[in-house]
Write a protein that holds these residues in place. Structure first.
Motif, PDB file in Angstrom:
ATOM      1  N   MET A   1       0.882  -1.139   0.003  1.00  0.00           N
ATOM      2  CA  MET A   1       0.154  -0.098  -0.001  1.00  0.00           C
ATOM      3  C   MET A   1       0.847   0.992  -0.091  1.00  0.00           C
ATOM      4  N   ALA A   2       1.836   1.172   0.821  1.00  0.00           N
ATOM      5  CA  ALA A   2       2.932   2.302   1.117  1.00  0.00           C
ATOM      6  C   ALA A   2       3.595   2.714  -0.445  1.00  0.00           C
ATOM      7  N   VAL A   3       4.024   1.618  -1.030  1.00  0.00           N
ATOM      8  CA  VAL A   3       4.639   1.726  -2.398  1.00  0.00           C
ATOM      9  C   VAL A   3       3.712   2.212  -3.478  1.00  0.00           C
ATOM     10  N   GLN A   4       2.296   1.934  -3.448  1.00  0.00           N
ATOM     11  CA  GLN A   4       1.470   2.322  -4.420  1.00  0.00           C
ATOM     12  C   GLN A   4       1.172   3.927  -4.103  1.00  0.00           C
ATOM     13  N   ALA A   5       0.907   4.007  -2.928  1.00  0.00           N
ATOM     14  CA  ALA A   5       0.671   5.529  -2.668  1.00  0.00           C
ATOM     15  C   ALA A   5       1.482   6.528  -2.962  1.00  0.00           C
TER      16      ALA A   5
END
Length: 203
Positions: free
Chosen positions: A157-161
């Motif tokens: 999720m962090a990578v995508q954000a």
């Protein structure tokens, strides 16, 4: 896969952002609620970003250093307060969720005082082993006190954000210093009056 204009330095921030995301998730549903965070360092600022992504209506950060408070405002905090100030005391019993990201006993006391009756305190920072457990405060005010250790599924999720810039971590990166100057990098990283996140890069 990262977008063409997203730097490797930004993607490297996915790990601390995942910690912020996990801490907020452990805080429960914060949509439309007030989130109070102690510590305006890397994890505190990532918690601000995570609270914003989760829809918090009001995000407040407390710290001892003005630079950290300024950084918290830069990444999305609505309000910042200096530790020990009258403004901090005035926030007693107002937050729905408190994130303890400073790792200091006084910060935990501040979280316990600031969160409302029936609210939740999330322990993200690492406290000294000798800290007394605040059982009576938790019991009398019917607080939920939960831990958040690193992250679970939040890394992706962090990578995508970051990749989509829904989370803009660029302000947190104070400097990128070559490995050959690693001593300088560590000295800068230890100085909270001058830095938030210092990265080592190849020469």
């Amino acid at each position: 896969v990262r977008e063409g204009n997203i730097s490797l330095g930004e993607i490297a921030c996915a790990e601390p952002l995942s910690i912020g995301l996990h801490g907020i998730r452990r805080g429960g549903d914060v949509l439309g609620k007030t989130v109070f965070i102690t510590g305006g360092g890397t994890i505190g600022c990532m918690s601000v970003i995570a609270a914003r992504l989760a829809g918090a209506a009001r995000v407040i950060v407390c710290d001892l250093h003005e630079r950290a408070l300024q950084m918290a405002r830069t990444v999305g905090a609505d309000e910042t307060v200096m530790s020990g100030s009258e403004a901090l005391a005035a926030l007693a019993d107002t937050a729905d969720v408190a994130i303890e990201a400073a790792g200091h006993p006084a910060a935990l006391d501040t979280c316990l005082a600031t969160v409302r009756r029936g609210g939740r305190v999330v322990q993200v920072g690492t406290l000294p082993a000798s800290v007394p457990f605040p059982a009576n405060s938790i019991m009398v005010r019917e607080l939920d006190y939960v831990g958040a250790f690193r992250a679970e599924c939040e890394f992706d999720m962090a990578v995508q954000a970051i990749r989509t810039r829904r989370a803009d971590v660029r302000p947190i990166i104070t400097a990128q210093i070559p490995l050959s100057r690693s001593k300088e990098a560590f000295e800068l990283a230890l100085d909270r009056t001058r830095s938030t996140k210092v990265q080592l890069v190849a020469d």
